[in-house]
Design an enzyme around this catalytic site. Structure first.
Site, PDB file in Angstrom:
ATOM      1  N   ASP A  30     -14.965  -6.585  -0.603  1.00 38.55           N
ATOM      2  CA  ASP A  30     -16.069  -5.751  -0.118  1.00 38.55           C
ATOM      3  C   ASP A  30     -16.491  -4.713  -1.154  1.00 38.55           C
ATOM      4  OD1 ASP A  30     -17.932  -4.853   1.656  1.00 38.55           O
ATOM      5  OD2 ASP A  30     -16.540  -3.788   2.953  1.00 38.55           O
ATOM      6  N   GLY A  33     -22.205  -4.550  -3.204  1.00 41.74           N
ATOM      7  CA  GLY A  33     -23.523  -3.917  -3.125  1.00 41.74           C
ATOM      8  C   GLY A  33     -23.446  -2.450  -3.523  1.00 41.74           C
ATOM      9  N   TRP A  35     -21.168  -0.975  -5.310  1.00 42.43           N
ATOM     10  CA  TRP A  35     -20.837  -0.880  -6.738  1.00 42.43           C
ATOM     11  C   TRP A  35     -22.134  -0.890  -7.549  1.00 42.43           C
ATOM     12  CZ3 TRP A  35     -21.878  -3.650 -11.106  1.00 42.43           C
ATOM     13  CH2 TRP A  35     -21.097  -3.365 -12.235  1.00 42.43           C
ATOM     14  N   HIS A  47     -22.612  -8.634  -7.001  1.00 40.16           N
ATOM     15  CA  HIS A  47     -22.008  -9.934  -6.666  1.00 40.16           C
ATOM     16  C   HIS A  47     -21.602 -10.674  -7.944  1.00 40.16           C
ATOM     17  CE1 HIS A  47     -22.897  -9.259  -2.540  1.00 40.16           C
ATOM     18  NE2 HIS A  47     -24.194  -9.396  -2.652  1.00 40.16           N
ATOM     19  N   SER A  75     -19.481 -14.918   5.007  1.00 39.27           N
ATOM     20  CA  SER A  75     -19.154 -14.999   6.430  1.00 39.27           C
ATOM     21  C   SER A  75     -20.305 -15.647   7.196  1.00 39.27           C
ATOM     22  CB  SER A  75     -18.883 -13.597   6.988  1.00 39.27           C
ATOM     23  OG  SER A  75     -20.103 -12.922   7.199  1.00 39.27           O
ATOM     24  N   LEU A 141      -1.360 -23.142  -7.313  1.00 39.50           N
ATOM     25  CA  LEU A 141      -1.948 -22.164  -6.382  1.00 39.50           C
ATOM     26  C   LEU A 141      -2.909 -22.835  -5.400  1.00 39.50           C
ATOM     27  CD1 LEU A 141      -2.476 -19.007  -5.889  1.00 39.50           C
ATOM     28  CD2 LEU A 141      -4.519 -19.375  -7.285  1.00 39.50           C
ATOM     29  N   ARG A 198      -8.313  -5.411   1.627  1.00 39.87           N
ATOM     30  CA  ARG A 198      -9.755  -5.159   1.729  1.00 39.87           C
ATOM     31  C   ARG A 198     -10.121  -4.021   0.805  1.00 39.87           C
ATOM     32  NH1 ARG A 198     -13.893  -5.385   6.744  1.00 39.87           N
ATOM     33  NH2 ARG A 198     -15.752  -4.972   5.517  1.00 39.87           N
ATOM     34  N   ARG A 204     -11.457  -2.583   8.464  1.00 43.19           N
ATOM     35  CA  ARG A 204     -11.614  -3.478   9.615  1.00 43.19           C
ATOM     36  C   ARG A 204     -11.498  -4.915   9.133  1.00 43.19           C
ATOM     37  NH1 ARG A 204     -16.467  -0.761   8.890  1.00 43.19           N
ATOM     38  NH2 ARG A 204     -17.941  -2.005   7.687  1.00 43.19           N
ATOM     39  N   LEU A 205     -11.341  -5.816  10.107  1.00 44.41           N
ATOM     40  CA  LEU A 205     -11.116  -7.225   9.758  1.00 44.41           C
ATOM     41  C   LEU A 205     -12.408  -8.031   9.633  1.00 44.41           C
ATOM     42  CD1 LEU A 205      -8.002  -8.744  11.566  1.00 44.41           C
ATOM     43  CD2 LEU A 205      -8.559  -8.790   9.141  1.00 44.41           C
TER      44      LEU A 205
HETATM   45  C1  FPP Z   1     -19.205  -8.051   0.244  1.00 44.01           C
HETATM   46  O1  FPP Z   1     -19.805  -6.989  -0.475  1.00 44.01           O
HETATM   47  C2  FPP Z   1     -19.218  -9.262  -0.550  1.00 44.01           C
HETATM   48  C3  FPP Z   1     -19.836 -10.431  -0.211  1.00 44.01           C
HETATM   49  C4  FPP Z   1     -20.612 -10.625   1.023  1.00 44.01           C
HETATM   50  C5  FPP Z   1     -19.815 -11.589  -1.093  1.00 44.01           C
HETATM   51  C6  FPP Z   1     -18.535 -11.756  -1.871  1.00 44.01           C
HETATM   52  C7  FPP Z   1     -18.844 -12.547  -3.073  1.00 44.01           C
HETATM   53  C8  FPP Z   1     -18.247 -12.383  -4.283  1.00 44.01           C
HETATM   54  C9  FPP Z   1     -17.132 -11.444  -4.554  1.00 44.01           C
HETATM   55  C10 FPP Z   1     -18.711 -13.190  -5.415  1.00 44.01           C
HETATM   56  C11 FPP Z   1     -17.891 -14.423  -5.595  1.00 44.01           C
HETATM   57  C12 FPP Z   1     -18.137 -15.311  -4.494  1.00 44.01           C
HETATM   58  C13 FPP Z   1     -18.330 -16.624  -4.502  1.00 44.01           C
HETATM   59  C14 FPP Z   1     -19.565 -17.110  -3.893  1.00 44.01           C
HETATM   60  C15 FPP Z   1     -17.334 -17.589  -4.951  1.00 44.01           C
HETATM   61  P1  FPP Z   1     -21.116  -6.333   0.118  1.00 44.01           P
HETATM   62  O2  FPP Z   1     -22.295  -7.030  -0.427  1.00 44.01           O
HETATM   63  O3  FPP Z   1     -21.036  -6.344   1.614  1.00 44.01           O
HETATM   64  O4  FPP Z   1     -21.018  -4.879  -0.437  1.00 44.01           O
HETATM   65  P2  FPP Z   1     -21.495  -3.563   0.301  1.00 44.01           P
HETATM   66  O5  FPP Z   1     -20.647  -3.417   1.535  1.00 44.01           O
HETATM   67  O6  FPP Z   1     -21.217  -2.508  -0.695  1.00 44.01           O
HETATM   68  O7  FPP Z   1     -22.943  -3.722   0.618  1.00 44.01           O
END
Ligand code: FPP
Length: 255
Positions: A30, A33, A35, A47, A75, A141, A198, A204-205
């Site tokens: 998490d 965005g 970051w 991402h 998700s 792995l 997390r 949270r889950l």
């Molecule tokens: C949550 O951060 C992250 C995601 C919904 C996507 C996770 C994806 C990656 C780490 C890239 C690698 C993944 C793949 C497809 C193999 P957020 O966007 O919710 O961040 P925020 O809470 O700060 O908005």
């Protein structure tokens, strides 16, 4: 990217005994965005950086002898994000599989996908299927990719599968046990996670591994996922090693 095919558990967490080390670590990645926006960058850049952090984590997991890593990559609720972000994330998944699959295969990584497969775009489905098929016999792995995953959806699909077995006379009501449920989830055959990490300070889950996390330890850290690295991973493991897992029983000292 490469992952040590012959696990060397003597890396930077060498003071930890194997018995205490988590065998299955799951990640809620998490904060991509945040970051990005905290740096004045588009969310998609977060991402992209997140994928780089993921590569580090997979490599390090192989080096320190983790058996299974599960990642929450997309998700079933993430479809509600703006179309441009969804499209970007699909592209990132495609790139991850296309660019990293042969290296992961060489490193003996076995890929498994969990999540709903109905209604997935055929191109994505084929790619995920290819990753699973190519690496099916690997013994290093286990990399479990939760894609289009939601734990409640997984449980609903599992319950329907069990109901169909009862209706078809293959299973009696009295024979339904916890094992029956585990065996009918996407994670059938996998060990439950020992540790869920997390990032980004959220606690949270978010509909991740609800059944499987009954006795899991949780580690929340403030780093945004793109900043999560080998040291942060080691800290999470060190935290796990300090926990006393009792599974509803008593501390050995109390007996
Ligand atoms: C949550 O951060 C992250 C995601 C919904 C996507 C996770 C994806 C990656 C780490 C890239 C690698 C993944 C793949 C497809 C193999 P957020 O966007 O919710 O961040 P925020 O809470 O700060 O908005």
């Amino acid at each position: 990217m490469s992952v040590s095919p012959n696990r060397d558990p003597q890396a930077s967490v060498e003071e930890t005994s194997d018995a205490k080390r988590p065998r299955h670590v799951a990640f809620i990645m998490d904060g991509n965005g945040r970051w990005a926006t905290s740096r004045g960058l588009p969310r998609t850049e977060g991402h992209r950086k997140g994928l780089q952090a993921l590569r580090k984590v997979i490599r390090h997991a192989g080096e320190i002898g983790i058996e299974t890593v599960t990642i929450y990559s997309f998700s079933s609720e993430n479809w509600n994000r703006p179309e441009t972000e969804v499209t970007f994330l699909m592209g990132l998944l495609r790139r991850f599989v296309q660019r990293d699959l042969s290296e992961l295969h060489k490193s003996n990584v076995r890929i498994r996908i969990i999540g709903g497969r109905d209604d997935l775009e055929p191109g994505i489905l084929a790619l995920l299927q290819e990753a699973e098929d190519l690496t099916r016999s690997n013994t290093g792995l286990n990399l479990v990719v939760a894609f289009n995953y939601g734990a409640r959806d997984e449980i609903v699909r599992g319950v329907k599968a069990i109901a169909a077995q009862v209706a078809g006379g293959e299973l009696s009501l009295d024979d339904i046990s916890e094992k029956t449920i585990s065996n009918n989830l996407d994670t059938a055959g996998l060990r439950d996670p020992d540790l869920i990490v997390r990032t980004s300070g959220e606690m949270r889950l978010s509909n991740f591994l609800l059944w499987q996390a009954a006795y899991t330890e949780f580690y929340f850290c403030d780093l945004y996922w793109p900043d999560f690295d080998e040291n942060a991973f080691d800290e999470a493991i060190a935290y796990f090693c300090r926990r006393e897992r009792r599974y509803g029983g008593l501390d050995a000292k109390a007996l």
